[in-house]
Design a protein around this motif. Structure first.
Motif, PDB file in Angstrom:
ATOM      1  N   ALA A  20       1.949   5.237  -1.466  1.00 47.23           N
ATOM      2  CA  ALA A  20       1.198   4.744  -2.621  1.00 47.23           C
ATOM      3  C   ALA A  20       1.973   4.943  -3.916  1.00 47.23           C
ATOM      4  CB  ALA A  20      -0.152   5.447  -2.691  1.00 47.23           C
ATOM      5  N   ALA A  21       2.703   6.055  -4.026  1.00 46.37           N
ATOM      6  CA  ALA A  21       3.486   6.306  -5.236  1.00 46.37           C
ATOM      7  C   ALA A  21       4.666   5.348  -5.346  1.00 46.37           C
ATOM      8  CB  ALA A  21       3.979   7.751  -5.232  1.00 46.37           C
ATOM      9  N   ARG A  22       5.262   4.973  -4.212  1.00 45.80           N
ATOM     10  CA  ARG A  22       6.407   4.062  -4.216  1.00 45.80           C
ATOM     11  C   ARG A  22       6.002   2.606  -4.433  1.00 45.80           C
ATOM     12  NH1 ARG A  22      11.341   4.976  -1.681  1.00 45.80           N
ATOM     13  NH2 ARG A  22      11.168   2.902  -0.739  1.00 45.80           N
ATOM     14  N   ALA A  23       4.793   2.264  -4.020  1.00 48.79           N
ATOM     15  CA  ALA A  23       4.373   0.858  -3.985  1.00 48.79           C
ATOM     16  C   ALA A  23       4.567   0.120  -5.307  1.00 48.79           C
ATOM     17  CB  ALA A  23       2.924   0.767  -3.518  1.00 48.79           C
ATOM     18  N   PRO A  24       4.113   0.635  -6.463  1.00 47.47           N
ATOM     19  CA  PRO A  24       4.280  -0.144  -7.703  1.00 47.47           C
ATOM     20  C   PRO A  24       5.730  -0.350  -8.107  1.00 47.47           C
ATOM     21  CG  PRO A  24       2.606   1.579  -7.973  1.00 47.47           C
ATOM     22  CD  PRO A  24       3.330   1.866  -6.703  1.00 47.47           C
ATOM     23  N   LEU A  25       6.657   0.472  -7.573  1.00 48.69           N
ATOM     24  CA  LEU A  25       8.066   0.393  -7.980  1.00 48.69           C
ATOM     25  C   LEU A  25       8.915  -0.441  -7.038  1.00 48.69           C
ATOM     26  CD1 LEU A  25       8.686   4.108  -9.037  1.00 48.69           C
ATOM     27  CD2 LEU A  25       8.153   2.157 -10.499  1.00 48.69           C
ATOM     28  N   THR A  26       8.320  -0.943  -5.946  1.00 56.50           N
ATOM     29  CA  THR A  26       9.129  -1.715  -4.998  1.00 56.50           C
ATOM     30  C   THR A  26       9.617  -3.038  -5.584  1.00 56.50           C
ATOM     31  OG1 THR A  26       7.055  -2.571  -4.058  1.00 56.50           O
ATOM     32  CG2 THR A  26       8.100  -0.718  -2.935  1.00 56.50           C
ATOM     33  N   ARG A  27       8.958  -3.521  -6.619  1.00 56.66           N
ATOM     34  CA  ARG A  27       9.428  -4.731  -7.297  1.00 56.66           C
ATOM     35  C   ARG A  27      10.540  -4.416  -8.295  1.00 56.66           C
ATOM     36  NH1 ARG A  27       6.632  -9.235  -6.329  1.00 56.66           N
ATOM     37  NH2 ARG A  27       4.605  -9.045  -5.290  1.00 56.66           N
ATOM     38  N   PHE A  28      10.842  -3.154  -8.442  1.00 50.94           N
ATOM     39  CA  PHE A  28      11.941  -2.710  -9.309  1.00 50.94           C
ATOM     40  C   PHE A  28      12.858  -1.809  -8.480  1.00 50.94           C
ATOM     41  CE2 PHE A  28       7.988  -3.144 -11.701  1.00 50.94           C
ATOM     42  CZ  PHE A  28       8.336  -4.122 -12.623  1.00 50.94           C
ATOM     43  N   PRO A  29      13.612  -2.414  -7.571  1.00 50.05           N
ATOM     44  CA  PRO A  29      14.384  -1.605  -6.610  1.00 50.05           C
ATOM     45  C   PRO A  29      15.401  -0.681  -7.262  1.00 50.05           C
ATOM     46  CG  PRO A  29      15.006  -3.927  -6.509  1.00 50.05           C
ATOM     47  CD  PRO A  29      13.780  -3.846  -7.342  1.00 50.05           C
ATOM     48  N   SER A  30      15.976  -1.087  -8.376  1.00 48.72           N
ATOM     49  CA  SER A  30      16.958  -0.214  -9.019  1.00 48.72           C
ATOM     50  C   SER A  30      16.302   1.071  -9.524  1.00 48.72           C
ATOM     51  CB  SER A  30      17.627  -0.953 -10.180  1.00 48.72           C
ATOM     52  OG  SER A  30      16.664  -1.391 -11.126  1.00 48.72           O
ATOM     53  N   VAL A  31      15.081   0.963 -10.060  1.00 45.07           N
ATOM     54  CA  VAL A  31      14.354   2.153 -10.509  1.00 45.07           C
ATOM     55  C   VAL A  31      13.993   3.031  -9.316  1.00 45.07           C
ATOM     56  CG1 VAL A  31      12.277   2.985 -11.685  1.00 45.07           C
ATOM     57  CG2 VAL A  31      13.450   0.925 -12.510  1.00 45.07           C
ATOM     58  N   LEU A  32      13.560   2.387  -8.224  1.00 46.57           N
ATOM     59  CA  LEU A  32      13.183   3.140  -7.028  1.00 46.57           C
ATOM     60  C   LEU A  32      14.398   3.839  -6.425  1.00 46.57           C
ATOM     61  CD1 LEU A  32      10.632   3.717  -5.429  1.00 46.57           C
ATOM     62  CD2 LEU A  32      11.165   1.782  -3.958  1.00 46.57           C
ATOM     63  N   ASP A  33      15.555   3.163  -6.441  1.00 44.20           N
ATOM     64  CA  ASP A  33      16.779   3.790  -5.946  1.00 44.20           C
ATOM     65  C   ASP A  33      17.174   4.978  -6.816  1.00 44.20           C
ATOM     66  OD1 ASP A  33      16.879   1.922  -3.959  1.00 44.20           O
ATOM     67  OD2 ASP A  33      18.378   0.647  -4.930  1.00 44.20           O
ATOM     68  N   HIS A  34      16.977   4.835  -8.125  1.00 48.71           N
ATOM     69  CA  HIS A  34      17.339   5.919  -9.043  1.00 48.71           C
ATOM     70  C   HIS A  34      16.469   7.155  -8.799  1.00 48.71           C
ATOM     71  CE1 HIS A  34      18.678   7.852 -12.768  1.00 48.71           C
ATOM     72  NE2 HIS A  34      17.407   8.081 -13.050  1.00 48.71           N
ATOM     73  N   LEU A  35      15.196   6.960  -8.536  1.00 43.06           N
ATOM     74  CA  LEU A  35      14.283   8.083  -8.343  1.00 43.06           C
ATOM     75  C   LEU A  35      14.318   8.622  -6.915  1.00 43.06           C
ATOM     76  CD1 LEU A  35      11.150   6.798 -10.319  1.00 43.06           C
ATOM     77  CD2 LEU A  35      12.836   8.482 -11.071  1.00 43.06           C
ATOM     78  N   GLY A  36      14.398   7.725  -5.932  1.00 41.83           N
ATOM     79  CA  GLY A  36      14.270   8.140  -4.531  1.00 41.83           C
ATOM     80  C   GLY A  36      15.559   8.326  -3.784  1.00 41.83           C
ATOM     81  N   GLY A  37      16.695   7.907  -4.363  1.00 42.76           N
ATOM     82  CA  GLY A  37      17.963   8.037  -3.664  1.00 42.76           C
ATOM     83  C   GLY A  37      18.312   6.790  -2.881  1.00 42.76           C
ATOM     84  N   THR A  38      19.591   6.648  -2.550  1.00 38.92           N
ATOM     85  CA  THR A  38      20.077   5.471  -1.833  1.00 38.92           C
ATOM     86  C   THR A  38      20.931   5.894  -0.642  1.00 38.92           C
ATOM     87  OG1 THR A  38      21.992   5.349  -3.325  1.00 38.92           O
ATOM     88  CG2 THR A  38      20.064   4.003  -3.875  1.00 38.92           C
ATOM     89  N   LEU A  39      21.021   5.006   0.317  1.00 41.30           N
ATOM     90  CA  LEU A  39      21.840   5.222   1.507  1.00 41.30           C
ATOM     91  C   LEU A  39      23.143   4.449   1.348  1.00 41.30           C
ATOM     92  CD1 LEU A  39      22.238   6.217   4.453  1.00 41.30           C
ATOM     93  CD2 LEU A  39      21.090   4.113   5.192  1.00 41.30           C
ATOM     94  N   ALA A  40      24.267   5.157   1.355  1.00 44.45           N
ATOM     95  CA  ALA A  40      25.587   4.531   1.277  1.00 44.45           C
ATOM     96  C   ALA A  40      26.137   4.397   2.684  1.00 44.45           C
ATOM     97  CB  ALA A  40      26.523   5.363   0.401  1.00 44.45           C
ATOM     98  N   LEU A  41      26.327   3.164   3.145  1.00 39.40           N
ATOM     99  CA  LEU A  41      26.799   2.907   4.502  1.00 39.40           C
ATOM    100  C   LEU A  41      28.296   3.187   4.609  1.00 39.40           C
ATOM    101  CD1 LEU A  41      24.857  -0.420   5.061  1.00 39.40           C
ATOM    102  CD2 LEU A  41      24.286   1.824   5.993  1.00 39.40           C
ATOM    103  N   PRO A  42      28.764   3.635   5.770  1.00 35.36           N
ATOM    104  CA  PRO A  42      30.189   3.924   5.953  1.00 35.36           C
ATOM    105  C   PRO A  42      31.032   2.667   5.777  1.00 35.36           C
ATOM    106  CG  PRO A  42      28.889   4.883   7.725  1.00 35.36           C
ATOM    107  CD  PRO A  42      27.973   3.978   6.969  1.00 35.36           C
ATOM    108  N   GLU A  43      32.165   2.804   5.143  1.00 37.88           N
ATOM    109  CA  GLU A  43      33.075   1.690   4.921  1.00 37.88           C
ATOM    110  C   GLU A  43      34.400   1.949   5.645  1.00 37.88           C
ATOM    111  OE1 GLU A  43      32.343  -1.055   3.519  1.00 37.88           O
ATOM    112  OE2 GLU A  43      30.455  -0.607   2.524  1.00 37.88           O
ATOM    113  N   PRO A  44      35.094   0.865   6.071  1.00 39.83           N
ATOM    114  CA  PRO A  44      34.662  -0.533   6.102  1.00 39.83           C
ATOM    115  C   PRO A  44      33.489  -0.698   7.068  1.00 39.83           C
ATOM    116  CG  PRO A  44      37.045  -0.350   6.392  1.00 39.83           C
ATOM    117  CD  PRO A  44      36.474   1.025   6.561  1.00 39.83           C
ATOM    118  N   PHE A  45      32.490  -1.446   6.615  1.00 38.75           N
ATOM    119  CA  PHE A  45      31.230  -1.494   7.336  1.00 38.75           C
ATOM    120  C   PHE A  45      31.164  -2.652   8.314  1.00 38.75           C
ATOM    121  CE2 PHE A  45      26.732  -2.821   7.719  1.00 38.75           C
ATOM    122  CZ  PHE A  45      26.255  -1.665   8.323  1.00 38.75           C
ATOM    123  N   GLY A  46      30.703  -2.330   9.494  1.00 42.16           N
ATOM    124  CA  GLY A  46      30.356  -3.311  10.514  1.00 42.16           C
ATOM    125  C   GLY A  46      29.185  -2.735  11.285  1.00 42.16           C
TER     126      GLY A  46
END
Length: 549
Positions: free
Chosen positions: A451-477
């Protein structure tokens, strides 16, 4: 455009299909990650290079499915994305489609949760903030203790409940604010019950898709947003072209050799067999008839196509993929790859005349190299065996080299089914009897997080800033990033080792036949071939690219 950067894959509004021999097991296992609700840290069990940026507020932290689906979508369809490694033994477009479908399901849930937050939260914002603060503190304590919040977390919630009861029974203000304080802490709880029903419905849908994909009974993802219905739907057209670009890159004939890591997407090199002898004219001839490396490769290609035909009706080799590859070198720890461009490349694929030129000319010094590969996709894509053949001629020495590469199954974390929503326990009195206890699909704290994340899902950059992001291993396949070693599985290891002998003999037979036709004394080549034929029968996997020097 020839470089594939701005290639227009029109006409047509349909979602393009991939023409690979990808297996369903590996594809569905990877696709199931988009629907999972386990902790995002579990991905590090499959690949330690997957880095998750710690959240600033753990209440906005994504779970595995949310982080995986968003990261894969951005990495594989984003306008600013880098080059991708091919996913042999899997269909990356199908995985991306499931990520899009999972994101759409969650977005529909978040839209309803946003309405709940607006109805029960905006008018009673102080109460909502108090409840959210309590759950945030509880999650922070659980993170600090690397476990559940325990008794201290229960005390925090008990204090908030007691505070809410005090405001309801004896609010400190009078008039309108007296009534407001009475319902300020109660209305968010009513909203939580409504949000819980919404979350449970979506969780049930996601878990059914997760279980279906893992068991092999899952259905394909539907992404109607990728099919433009009129010329003005630019977003759908852009998504369609991004999927088509992904398909074209998957079909590229350029691969990358990353030193000890082997060929990216094909696995490490576990074996190498070389036949290198001098080109000497046969008795009675003054000189040999001129021929080129491409003539030998073409004969080997035709010979390998006959491998699936045998003298006995005992099964044998399945239909293999035989293809000419352009192999480009890259560093072991390189964070990106760069595909060749120019007039010789069309939609990420090097044209035939350029492949032939590389085969004949680029055998020494800088530049890409040519390899002929025969690839077996086995165990529904869980095992990819690739044997690469290269022919070089330096001075009077002709060298025919066969190397073996093996890509193992998808990591077991992707094949784990969802935990059951019930458990069997002993009867409290009649201990010899058991009964089934139904468990809640999602716990109260998870409802608050969603419920706390729901209003921010339309603003993914804000949600990434607050909740963290997953960086995939590179080179990625998608496929090689999450692959396990095949040598842990007895039959997979046997399949990899058994494929080397008949392929090696077919390669040598074709090469010797071409040399005989062109007047070469093949006695030295025949002796060397027989010796290698004996050695390969005792083939065992080793780190062929880890030189002890």
């Amino acid at each position: 455009m020839a470089d594939g950067k701005g290639f227009d894959f029109s006409p047509g509004a349909q979602v393009p299909l991939i023409g690979t021999e990808g297996g369903t097991a590996a594809t569905q296992a990877l696709s199931s990650a988009a629907y999972r609700d386990s902790p995002v840290e579990d991905l590090r069990k499959a690949n330690e290079d997957a880095v998750f940026t710690p959240p600033r507020l753990s209440l906005f932290e994504p779970n595995l499915g949310e982080a995986f689906a968003r990261s894969v979508q951005v990495r594989m369809l984003g306008a600013a994305r880098g080059e991708l490694v091919q996913s042999f033994g899997a269909e990356p477009q199908s995985v991306v489609e499931h990520c899009l479908a999972a994101n759409r399901i969650r977005q529909e849930r978040d839209n309803r949760l946003t309405i709940v937050m607006a109805v029960f939260g905006l008018l009673f914002l102080p109460g909502v903030l108090i409840w959210l603060g309590a759950f945030q503190l509880r999650r922070s304590l659980a993170k600090a203790q690397d476990s559940k919040a325990g008794p201290l977390g229960a005390v925090i919630l008990l204090v908030v409940v007691a505070f809410a009861a005090l405001l309801i029974i004896k609010p400190p203000l009078t008039g309108f604010w007296r009534q407001y304080l009475r319902v300020m802490m109660l209305v968010p709880v009513l909203g939580w019950f409504w949000a819980k029903r919404i979350c449970e419905q979506t969780a049930k849908d996601l878990r059914e898709r997760w279980a279906g994909l893992v068991s092999g009974t899952g259905v394909g993802a539907k992404i109607p947003e990728a099919v433009p219905r009129n010329p003005n739907q630019t977003r759908a057209e852009t998504l369609r072209q991004s999927l088509a670009k992904l398909s074209a890159e998957q079909n590229s004939n350029v691969v990358f050799y990353a030193g000890p890591k082997g060929i990216l997407g094909m696995g490490t090199r576990w074996g190498s067999w070389q036949m290198a002898e001098e080109l000497v004219p046969r008795d009675g001839l003054a000189e040999i008839h001129p021929f080129r490396s491409w003539d030998v490769i073409r004969a080997i290609h035709d010979k390998l196509r006959m491998l699936e035909r045998g003298p006995l009706h005992t099964g044998g080799f399945p239909k293999a993929s035989i293809r000419h590859w352009v192999v480009a070198p890259t560093g072991e720890n390189a964070k990106a790859i760069s595909r060749p461009t120019g007039a010789e490349v069309e939609a990420f694929t090097v044209k035939d005349f350029e492949i032939q030129r590389i085969c004949n000319n680029q055998q020494f010094g800088k530049g890409n190299r040519h390899y002929l590969g025969i690839q077996f996709v086995l165990w529904d894509g869980q095992l990819v065996i690739t044997l690469m053949v290269t022919v070089t001629v330096l001075a009077q020495t002709l060298r025919v080299e066969v190397t073996g590469h093996a890509l193992g199954p998808v990591h077991p974390i992707f094949t784990a089914p969802p935990a059951p929503n019930s458990k069997t326990v002993s009867h409290p009195v009649k201990f010899w009897e058991t009964h089934t206890v139904q468990l809640p699909l999602i716990h109260p704290g998870e409802v608050v997080r969603l419920a706390a994340r729901a209003p921010l899902t339309r603003f993914p950059s804000v949600l990434d800033h607050l909740g963290g992001t997953l960086a995939l291993p590179e080179p990625f396949g998608l496929r090689h990033t999450w692959a396990d070693k095949p040598w842990k599985h007895r039959f997979m290891a046997d399949d990899a080792l058994r494929a080397a002998t008949p392929v090696l003999r077919a390669v040598h037979a074709a090469a010797i036949h071409v040399m005989k036709e062109n007047g070469v004394d093949t006695s030295h080549f025949t002796n060397r071939s027989l010796m290698l034929s004996g050695l390969v029968q005792g083939a065992e996997p080793r780190k062929a690219d880890a030189y002890d020097a």
